[in-house]
Write an enzyme that holds these catalytic residues in place. Structure first.
Site, PDB file in Angstrom:
ATOM      1  N   SER A 124       0.849  -1.190   0.000  1.00  0.00           N
ATOM      2  CA  SER A 124       0.000   0.000   0.000  1.00  0.00           C
ATOM      3  C   SER A 124       0.879   1.232   0.000  1.00  0.00           C
ATOM      4  O   SER A 124       2.013   1.185   0.467  1.00  0.00           O
ATOM      5  CB  SER A 124      -0.886  -0.002   1.246  1.00  0.00           C
ATOM      6  OG  SER A 124      -1.568   1.225   1.350  1.00  0.00           O
ATOM      7  N   TYR A 153      -2.393  -0.871  10.201  1.00  0.00           N
ATOM      8  CA  TYR A 153      -2.404  -1.209   8.768  1.00  0.00           C
ATOM      9  C   TYR A 153      -1.102  -0.746   8.107  1.00  0.00           C
ATOM     10  O   TYR A 153      -0.470  -1.503   7.362  1.00  0.00           O
ATOM     11  CB  TYR A 153      -3.613  -0.540   8.109  1.00  0.00           C
ATOM     12  CG  TYR A 153      -3.741  -0.804   6.626  1.00  0.00           C
ATOM     13  CD1 TYR A 153      -4.101  -2.061   6.148  1.00  0.00           C
ATOM     14  CD2 TYR A 153      -3.516   0.215   5.698  1.00  0.00           C
ATOM     15  CE1 TYR A 153      -4.233  -2.299   4.783  1.00  0.00           C
ATOM     16  CE2 TYR A 153      -3.648  -0.015   4.339  1.00  0.00           C
ATOM     17  CZ  TYR A 153      -3.999  -1.274   3.879  1.00  0.00           C
ATOM     18  OH  TYR A 153      -4.123  -1.500   2.537  1.00  0.00           O
TER      19      TYR A 153
HETATM   20  P1  NDP Z   1     -11.486  -5.940  -0.734  1.00  0.00           P
HETATM   21  O1  NDP Z   1     -11.917  -5.799   0.672  1.00  0.00           O
HETATM   22  O2  NDP Z   1     -12.385  -5.423  -1.821  1.00  0.00           O
HETATM   23  O3  NDP Z   1     -11.154  -7.462  -1.067  1.00  0.00           O
HETATM   24  C1  NDP Z   1     -10.376  -8.199  -0.210  1.00  0.00           C
HETATM   25  C2  NDP Z   1     -10.464  -9.649  -0.593  1.00  0.00           C
HETATM   26  O4  NDP Z   1      -9.569 -10.351   0.266  1.00  0.00           O
HETATM   27  C3  NDP Z   1     -11.832 -10.250  -0.403  1.00  0.00           C
HETATM   28  O5  NDP Z   1     -12.091 -11.145  -1.475  1.00  0.00           O
HETATM   29  C4  NDP Z   1     -11.694 -11.036   0.905  1.00  0.00           C
HETATM   30  O6  NDP Z   1     -12.479 -12.222   0.956  1.00  0.00           O
HETATM   31  C5  NDP Z   1     -10.248 -11.428   0.874  1.00  0.00           C
HETATM   32  N1  NDP Z   1      -9.679 -11.668   2.193  1.00  0.00           N
HETATM   33  C6  NDP Z   1      -9.608 -10.814   3.238  1.00  0.00           C
HETATM   34  N2  NDP Z   1      -9.026 -11.429   4.275  1.00  0.00           N
HETATM   35  C7  NDP Z   1      -8.739 -12.686   3.875  1.00  0.00           C
HETATM   36  C8  NDP Z   1      -8.169 -13.806   4.491  1.00  0.00           C
HETATM   37  N3  NDP Z   1      -7.772 -13.757   5.770  1.00  0.00           N
HETATM   38  N4  NDP Z   1      -8.016 -14.941   3.786  1.00  0.00           N
HETATM   39  C9  NDP Z   1      -8.419 -14.995   2.486  1.00  0.00           C
HETATM   40  N5  NDP Z   1      -8.995 -13.981   1.859  1.00  0.00           N
HETATM   41  C10 NDP Z   1      -9.154 -12.831   2.544  1.00  0.00           C
HETATM   42  O7  NDP Z   1     -10.059  -5.241  -0.785  1.00  0.00           O
HETATM   43  P2  NDP Z   1      -9.116  -4.673  -1.965  1.00  0.00           P
HETATM   44  O8  NDP Z   1      -9.328  -5.446  -3.195  1.00  0.00           O
HETATM   45  O9  NDP Z   1      -9.224  -3.221  -1.990  1.00  0.00           O
HETATM   46  O10 NDP Z   1      -7.691  -5.012  -1.315  1.00  0.00           O
HETATM   47  C11 NDP Z   1      -6.831  -6.014  -1.806  1.00  0.00           C
HETATM   48  C12 NDP Z   1      -5.441  -5.689  -1.293  1.00  0.00           C
HETATM   49  O11 NDP Z   1      -5.063  -4.384  -1.735  1.00  0.00           O
HETATM   50  C13 NDP Z   1      -5.316  -5.677   0.229  1.00  0.00           C
HETATM   51  O12 NDP Z   1      -4.099  -6.268   0.621  1.00  0.00           O
HETATM   52  C14 NDP Z   1      -5.323  -4.184   0.551  1.00  0.00           C
HETATM   53  O13 NDP Z   1      -4.649  -3.919   1.760  1.00  0.00           O
HETATM   54  C15 NDP Z   1      -4.591  -3.636  -0.647  1.00  0.00           C
HETATM   55  N6  NDP Z   1      -4.805  -2.206  -0.878  1.00  0.00           N
HETATM   56  C16 NDP Z   1      -6.036  -1.714  -1.256  1.00  0.00           C
HETATM   57  C17 NDP Z   1      -6.191  -0.349  -1.471  1.00  0.00           C
HETATM   58  C18 NDP Z   1      -7.479   0.251  -1.870  1.00  0.00           C
HETATM   59  O14 NDP Z   1      -7.599   1.503  -1.871  1.00  0.00           O
HETATM   60  N7  NDP Z   1      -8.497  -0.520  -2.222  1.00  0.00           N
HETATM   61  C19 NDP Z   1      -5.063   0.580  -1.318  1.00  0.00           C
HETATM   62  C20 NDP Z   1      -3.834  -0.058  -0.926  1.00  0.00           C
HETATM   63  C21 NDP Z   1      -3.724  -1.382  -0.727  1.00  0.00           C
HETATM   64  P3  NDP Z   1     -13.999 -12.255   1.517  1.00  0.00           P
HETATM   65  O15 NDP Z   1     -14.754 -11.179   0.750  1.00  0.00           O
HETATM   66  O16 NDP Z   1     -14.477 -13.621   1.198  1.00  0.00           O
HETATM   67  O17 NDP Z   1     -13.922 -11.946   2.977  1.00  0.00           O
END
Ligand code: NDP
Length: 255
Positions: free
Chosen positions: A150, A164
């Site tokens: 991030s 975070y």
């Molecule tokens: P979302 O919340 O839209 O999606 C996250 C996904 O990760 C979901 O499918 C969720 O599954 C899954 N997930 C969460 N925890 C677990 C776990 N313990 N085991 C398996 N699957 C898990 O988030 P984003 O797509 O935005 O984020 C993806 C990555 O990008 C993250 O690492 C986030 O920190 C990073 N990021 C995002 C930013 C943003 O602005 N969006 C900015 C910077 C970094 P389920 O729905 O089934 O719970």
């Protein structure tokens, strides 16, 4: 568990691939010739919909419930990978959570433990299993890993969200160290550092209007899309970036 013949296409494992950035990576990866194993934590319907969309590109795609924060979930994930795909070429450590905002003096240990268990220990343990399958030191054919970090990481700070930011700072440091550790074993390790990306993570953290509210602070004047992050991820996995390892690539509209 049935054992299938190994995939003839390269195999990409995307953690947290049910929605958001992970889902965009799975869809684009399938379109670019990978077979896909995507994991999710709780939302089976979304993950199945993502898998169905990725299959339209002709890929073999499996959506699997496997919590990266739990040893049992990780074990099931890699057992399924071995049985159903028989090889691993690329890992995207995408699964991540934010935890609620709050000052450190008001944030209980439980929040830190959940965030670090998912964003750091989950990534470490999945990387270890991937290395055992990809490293030439273990008889593998090499591969590539991309960690989703991030902009709110090591250098960014992330006030009132330090759990975070600290977890993503660890992801950056792990990326730099693993890149060196694995450079002689056929594995490249890079990170993508997204800025403000329009996904559901903001609503999950209790800030549904965050992208609209903060877009003015982005030099390009808008939030990014999950697809724009996925393009950078797939480039870092591809031979086109064959001499790139240990890079932390911001995808942040200049933020
Ligand atoms: P979302 O919340 O839209 O999606 C996250 C996904 O990760 C979901 O499918 C969720 O599954 C899954 N997930 C969460 N925890 C677990 C776990 N313990 N085991 C398996 N699957 C898990 O988030 P984003 O797509 O935005 O984020 C993806 C990555 O990008 C993250 O690492 C986030 O920190 C990073 N990021 C995002 C930013 C943003 O602005 N969006 C900015 C910077 C970094 P389920 O729905 O089934 O719970």
């Amino acid at each position: 568990m049935s054992t299938s013949p190994p995939s003839t296409r390269p195999v990409l494992l995307v953690t947290g691939g049910g929605r958001g950035i992970g889902a965009a990576v799975a869809r684009l990866g399938a379109a670019q010739g990978y077979d896909i194993l995507l994991t999710y934590r709780s939302d089976a319907a979304r993950a199945e919909a993502t898998a169905a969309a990725a299959r339209a590109a002709g890929a073999t795609v499996l959506a699997l419930q496997a919590d990266v924060a739990e040893a049992e979930g990780r074990a099931r994930c890699f057992a399924e990978l071995d049985a159903r795909f028989g090889r691993l070429d690329a890992l995207v450590n995408n699964a991540g959570i934010t935890g609620p905002t709050g000052r450190l003096d008001e944030t209980p240990d439980a929040v830190w433990e959940e965030v670090l268990r998912t964003n750091v220990l989950g990534l470490v343990a999945c990387s270890r299993e991937a290395i055992r399958r990809m490293s030439t030191r273990h008889g593998g054919r090499g591969g590539a890993m991309v960690n989703i970090s991030s902009r709110a990481s090591g250098l960014g700070g992330g006030g009132e969200w330090v759990h975070y930011a600290a977890s993503k700072g660890a992801v950056d440091t792990l990326t730099l160290g693993l890149a060196k550790e694995l450079a002689g074993e056929g594995i490249r390790v890079n990170a993508v550092n997204p800025g403000l990306i329009d996904t559901e993570i903001h609503a999950t953290a209790g800030m549904p209007d965050r992208v609209t509210r903060m877009a003015g602070g982005v030099p390009m004047g808008r939030g990014g899309s999950a697809e724009e992050v996925a393009e950078a991820v797939l480039w870092l996995l591809s031979p086109a970036s064959g001499y790139v390892t240990g890079a932390l690539l911001p995808v942040s509209g200049g933020r």
